[in-house]
Design an enzyme around this catalytic site. Structure first.
Site, mmCIF file in Angstrom:
data_model
loop_
_atom_site.group_PDB
_atom_site.id
_atom_site.type_symbol
_atom_site.label_atom_id
_atom_site.label_comp_id
_atom_site.label_asym_id
_atom_site.label_seq_id
_atom_site.Cartn_x
_atom_site.Cartn_y
_atom_site.Cartn_z
ATOM 1 N N ASN A 62 0.813 -1.221 0.000
ATOM 2 C CA ASN A 62 0.000 0.000 0.000
ATOM 3 C C ASN A 62 0.844 1.269 0.000
ATOM 4 O O ASN A 62 0.464 2.268 -0.609
ATOM 5 C CB ASN A 62 -0.992 -0.037 1.163
ATOM 6 C CG ASN A 62 -2.072 -1.079 0.911
ATOM 7 O OD1 ASN A 62 -2.255 -1.533 -0.231
ATOM 8 N ND2 ASN A 62 -2.766 -1.481 1.961
ATOM 9 N N ARG A 108 -7.640 -0.509 -6.355
ATOM 10 C CA ARG A 108 -8.201 0.754 -5.827
ATOM 11 C C ARG A 108 -7.161 1.857 -5.960
ATOM 12 O O ARG A 108 -7.456 3.005 -6.268
ATOM 13 C CB ARG A 108 -8.517 0.502 -4.366
ATOM 14 C CG ARG A 108 -9.003 1.711 -3.598
ATOM 15 C CD ARG A 108 -10.481 1.761 -3.558
ATOM 16 N NE ARG A 108 -10.943 2.925 -2.800
ATOM 17 C CZ ARG A 108 -12.188 3.366 -2.855
ATOM 18 N NH1 ARG A 108 -13.050 2.777 -3.626
ATOM 19 N NH2 ARG A 108 -12.550 4.409 -2.158
ATOM 20 N N ARG A 113 -17.325 1.241 -1.529
ATOM 21 C CA ARG A 113 -16.070 2.004 -1.482
ATOM 22 C C ARG A 113 -16.237 3.257 -2.322
ATOM 23 O O ARG A 113 -15.649 3.409 -3.378
ATOM 24 C CB ARG A 113 -14.911 1.138 -1.951
ATOM 25 C CG ARG A 113 -14.781 -0.144 -1.134
ATOM 26 C CD ARG A 113 -13.581 -0.963 -1.520
ATOM 27 N NE ARG A 113 -12.352 -0.422 -0.948
ATOM 28 C CZ ARG A 113 -11.141 -0.968 -1.169
ATOM 29 N NH1 ARG A 113 -11.035 -2.043 -1.935
ATOM 30 N NH2 ARG A 113 -10.062 -0.458 -0.628
ATOM 31 N N PRO A 114 -17.049 4.216 -1.815
ATOM 32 C CA PRO A 114 -17.318 5.425 -2.603
ATOM 33 C C PRO A 114 -16.055 6.277 -2.753
ATOM 34 O O PRO A 114 -15.054 6.023 -2.089
ATOM 35 C CB PRO A 114 -18.368 6.150 -1.748
ATOM 36 C CG PRO A 114 -18.149 5.655 -0.364
ATOM 37 C CD PRO A 114 -17.632 4.252 -0.482
ATOM 38 N N VAL A 115 -16.100 7.267 -3.615
ATOM 39 C CA VAL A 115 -14.974 8.201 -3.785
ATOM 40 C C VAL A 115 -15.414 9.646 -3.550
ATOM 41 O O VAL A 115 -14.752 10.593 -3.990
ATOM 42 C CB VAL A 115 -14.357 8.044 -5.192
ATOM 43 C CG1 VAL A 115 -13.678 6.692 -5.345
ATOM 44 C CG2 VAL A 115 -15.396 8.277 -6.290
ATOM 45 N N ASP A 116 -16.518 9.810 -2.831
ATOM 46 C CA ASP A 116 -17.067 11.173 -2.631
ATOM 47 C C ASP A 116 -16.045 12.091 -1.967
ATOM 48 O O ASP A 116 -15.918 13.267 -2.330
ATOM 49 C CB ASP A 116 -18.352 11.094 -1.791
ATOM 50 C CG ASP A 116 -18.101 10.405 -0.458
ATOM 51 O OD1 ASP A 116 -18.497 10.936 0.591
ATOM 52 O OD2 ASP A 116 -17.432 9.338 -0.468
ATOM 53 N N LEU A 117 -15.249 11.568 -1.025
ATOM 54 C CA LEU A 117 -14.291 12.432 -0.317
ATOM 55 C C LEU A 117 -13.186 12.919 -1.263
ATOM 56 O O LEU A 117 -12.714 14.051 -1.162
ATOM 57 C CB LEU A 117 -13.691 11.681 0.870
ATOM 58 C CG LEU A 117 -14.681 11.276 1.968
ATOM 59 C CD1 LEU A 117 -14.003 10.406 3.011
ATOM 60 C CD2 LEU A 117 -15.316 12.503 2.601
ATOM 61 N N VAL A 141 -14.798 -0.664 9.451
ATOM 62 C CA VAL A 141 -14.232 0.126 8.349
ATOM 63 C C VAL A 141 -14.941 -0.180 7.025
ATOM 64 O O VAL A 141 -15.373 0.725 6.324
ATOM 65 C CB VAL A 141 -12.712 -0.127 8.210
ATOM 66 C CG1 VAL A 141 -12.143 0.644 7.010
ATOM 67 C CG2 VAL A 141 -11.985 0.258 9.492
HETATM 68 C C1 EPZ Z 1 -6.773 1.620 1.966
HETATM 69 O O1 EPZ Z 1 -7.952 1.516 1.170
HETATM 70 C C2 EPZ Z 1 -6.016 0.315 1.709
HETATM 71 N N1 EPZ Z 1 -5.739 0.209 0.298
HETATM 72 C C3 EPZ Z 1 -6.888 -0.863 2.139
HETATM 73 O O2 EPZ Z 1 -6.129 -2.059 2.001
HETATM 74 C C4 EPZ Z 1 -7.243 -0.714 3.609
HETATM 75 O O3 EPZ Z 1 -8.146 -1.722 3.955
HETATM 76 C C5 EPZ Z 1 -7.923 0.653 3.847
HETATM 77 O O4 EPZ Z 1 -7.090 1.720 3.364
HETATM 78 C C6 EPZ Z 1 -8.190 0.907 5.315
HETATM 79 O O5 EPZ Z 1 -7.038 0.798 6.048
HETATM 80 C C7 EPZ Z 1 -4.686 0.900 -0.219
HETATM 81 O O6 EPZ Z 1 -3.963 1.618 0.432
HETATM 82 C C8 EPZ Z 1 -4.452 0.714 -1.683
HETATM 83 P P1 EPZ Z 1 -10.411 4.047 2.926
HETATM 84 P P2 EPZ Z 1 -8.881 2.789 0.897
HETATM 85 O O7 EPZ Z 1 -10.663 5.082 1.898
HETATM 86 O O8 EPZ Z 1 -8.045 3.981 0.815
HETATM 87 C C9 EPZ Z 1 -15.015 5.110 3.238
HETATM 88 C C10 EPZ Z 1 -5.659 -4.236 1.292
HETATM 89 O O9 EPZ Z 1 -6.154 -5.333 1.609
HETATM 90 N N2 EPZ Z 1 -14.819 6.158 2.195
HETATM 91 O O10 EPZ Z 1 -9.668 4.420 4.135
HETATM 92 O O11 EPZ Z 1 -9.762 2.461 -0.188
HETATM 93 C C11 EPZ Z 1 -15.017 3.700 2.612
HETATM 94 O O12 EPZ Z 1 -16.257 3.378 2.126
HETATM 95 C C12 EPZ Z 1 -6.574 -3.035 1.047
HETATM 96 O O13 EPZ Z 1 -4.446 -4.028 1.155
HETATM 97 C C13 EPZ Z 1 -15.859 7.021 1.913
HETATM 98 O O14 EPZ Z 1 -16.926 6.932 2.499
HETATM 99 O O15 EPZ Z 1 -9.709 2.793 2.267
HETATM 100 C C14 EPZ Z 1 -14.639 2.814 3.733
HETATM 101 O O16 EPZ Z 1 -15.752 2.425 4.457
HETATM 102 C C15 EPZ Z 1 -8.023 -3.395 1.111
HETATM 103 N N3 EPZ Z 1 -15.684 7.946 0.931
HETATM 104 C C16 EPZ Z 1 -13.755 3.713 4.565
HETATM 105 O O17 EPZ Z 1 -13.892 5.051 4.085
HETATM 106 C C17 EPZ Z 1 -14.506 8.065 0.238
HETATM 107 O O18 EPZ Z 1 -14.379 8.916 -0.641
HETATM 108 C C18 EPZ Z 1 -12.286 3.304 4.525
HETATM 109 O O19 EPZ Z 1 -11.831 3.392 3.277
HETATM 110 C C19 EPZ Z 1 -13.459 7.186 0.555
HETATM 111 C C20 EPZ Z 1 -13.632 6.229 1.536
#
Ligand code: EPZ
Length: 486
Positions: A62, A131, A160-164, A374
């Protein structure tokens, strides 16, 4: 060149030297080679296993994904050392090459020069695989003024939205539009982004990393609050600072970024993968074994270390970067004690270790509660009833291996070996990276032979896991089933 294990970012970093490639010409130039049809290899594990010896931990998947995206911010070449040889990294390298960057890989190192980027539209299969590919939207808009990016793929572990990402980029002066499954973004002023303020509703790792990269090249000061504090975010901030960026607060809830007109390439060593290290610590526990591992940064796994100690394991630190985990019967007696988990953003219990920990809990005594906070569908490796999620077919997998687990929404009640769980070999299917490796751990402890299919999911994030386990004494084989003539 970045110091390998220094995990605190000093407020006034030494002016880093821009990277100039003095190394011998690299072995391979990454290009869009035609894909050979994949034969779906499987793992066959003969259990129960006892592990012994020392294991080397690879570079972080990551962190590598984030730093590879960040090379798009930098003029000239960047050199990354200790990059893990896993398929997600290959996919990211293909995305950079598709954009026009020059990517060279050799012996675990990567040189990336993105001066040749002429294409800002990412429309390719690789985007659906990982991702991390979506992270490029920040550097593309910030440095090249626009980007058109497919919505990301990656593990099916929930919404896994991207709104943020989109709202954050708008706060930095981008016009953002989501249409036909693509995000189109460009600088409103037609030139570049502008500093601004944005509070993340949730400390998303990816959104924090993407906005930090974008703000590093924005005109003016950006304040991002309620950001992710994950170690990968700290690693990315260090790389950007070494490339000339001004970032304060990495590892805390708020980031203050003074944008620069240009960043330059720099050299960096990828830190060890804390999730791979955590997976091997859990492998030692589930097999009642004693193994040591390095390099590791214990402070990045303190939550897991506390839980394993609570269960009865002996965790010893030999030196700054070597840890030993012992769960041998002479130390723990017959069984480890169960424990409850609630996943949460760093420094909480990592969601990427939840499935592996659940496999362990089926071999402990008593029942344990696991709350996944999460990702809303990251229970698919254990669900037995209630919600029908797309991954429901993997539901049966840990149960096929003899686990007794009840799930309600994102909470699982895991019954230990004295409450009905009794792991035995069976034929199971991986459905995502961490869910897949939890089946490997269960297979290590199960009586008999376990056959794990769809291991491509596991190869996405674990470098040669079968060879590493063989090195620790496990009878595991990677087999490619011969297609039987019809
Ligand atoms: C990163 O994913 C990691 N991936 C994930 O690892 C890890 O599980 C995750 O962080 C949490 O630690 C990489 O770094 C490539 P998030 P990411 O955005 O960035 C919500 C693995 O197995 N959210 O922190 O996608 C989302 O829905 C992978 O190596 C919004 O609501 O995780 C989730 O519930 C899997 N809006 C929460 O945040 C947004 O715009 C956490 O997601 C973005 C996210």
């Amino acid at each position: 060149m970045a110091v390998f294990f220094n995990i605190t970012i000093s407020p006034t970093p030494k002016p880093p030297k821009p990277f100039t490639s003095s190394l011998s010409p690299p072995q391979t130039q990454i290009s869009k080679a035609p894909q050979k049809p994949q034969q779906n290899p499987i793992f066959k594990i003969k259990g129960p296993s006892t592990l012994s010896g020392h294991i080397s931990i690879s570079g972080s998947k990551n962190s590598s994904l984030a730093l590879l995206a960040a090379t798009l911010c930098c003029s000239g070449s960047s050199l990354l050392h200790n990059v893990p040889n896993v398929s997600d990294i290959k996919a990211m390298a293909s995305i950079l090459t598709y954009l026009g960057a020059k990517v060279e890989a050799f012996d675990g190192n990567m040189i990336v020069n993105s001066d040749g980027v002429g294409n800002v539209e990412v429309d390719m299969e690789e985007m659906k695989k990982i991702r991390g590919g979506f992270f490029v939207i920040g550097p593309l808009v910030a440095r090249f003024g626009e980007a058109v990016v497919d919505l990301p793929g990656g593990c099916e572990i929930g919404n896994r939205p991207v709104d943020l990402y989109l709202r954050g980029l708008s706060a930095l002066g981008a016009v953002v539009e989501l249409r036909d499954g693509k995000v189109r973004a460009h600088a409103a002023n037609g030139k570049g982004l502008a500093g601004g303020r944005f509070r993340l509703d949730y400390p998303s790792v990816g959104a924090t990393e993407t906005l930090m990269m974008a703000a590093s090249l924005a005109d003016g000061i950006t304040v991002l609050s309620n950001v992710a504090k994950e170690p990968e975010v700290v690693d990315l901030a260090r790389f950007l600072i070494d490339s000339g960026a001004s970032i304060e607060g990495a590892g805390s809830d708020n980031l203050v970024i003074r944008g620069k007109s240009q960043l330059h390439g720099s050299e960096c060593v990828i830190t060890p993968d804390r999730i791979e290290a955590g997976t091997f610590m859990l492998a030692a526990a589930i097999t009642h074994s004693c193994i040591s591992m390095s390099p590791i940064i214990p402070s990045r796994l303190s939550c897991l270390i506390d839980k394993l100690s609570e269960a009865g394991c002996k965790i010893s630190q030999f030196n700054q970067h070597t840890l030993e985990v012992s769960a041998v019967p002479t130390y723990i007696g017959d069984n480890l004690k169960g424990f409850d988990i609630r996943t949460s953003p760093f420094p909480g219990f990592p969601t990427d270790l939840q499935p592996q920990a659940m496999a362990l809990l089926t071999t402990c005594t008593g029942s344990s509660l696991v709350v996944e906070s999460v990702f809303d569908k990251r229970m698919s490796h254990a669900i037995s009833l209630v919600s029908f999620c797309p991954l429901i077919w993997i539901v049966r997998e840990l149960q096929k291996l003899g686990a007794r687990i009840r799930v309600c929404g994102s909470t699982a009640l895991v019954f230990g070996k004295d409450e009905g769980s009794s792991l035995h070999g069976s034929r199971v299917f991986a459905s995502d990276l961490r869910g897949g490796v939890s089946l490997v751990l269960a297979g290590l402890a199960a009586e008999g032979t376990t056959e794990i299919n769809n291991i491509a999911h596991i190869d996405r994030g674990y470098e040669n896991i079968d060879r590493k386990l063989q090195h620790l004494g496990v009878d595991i084989q990677r087999l490619t089933p011969v297609a039987c003539p019809l």
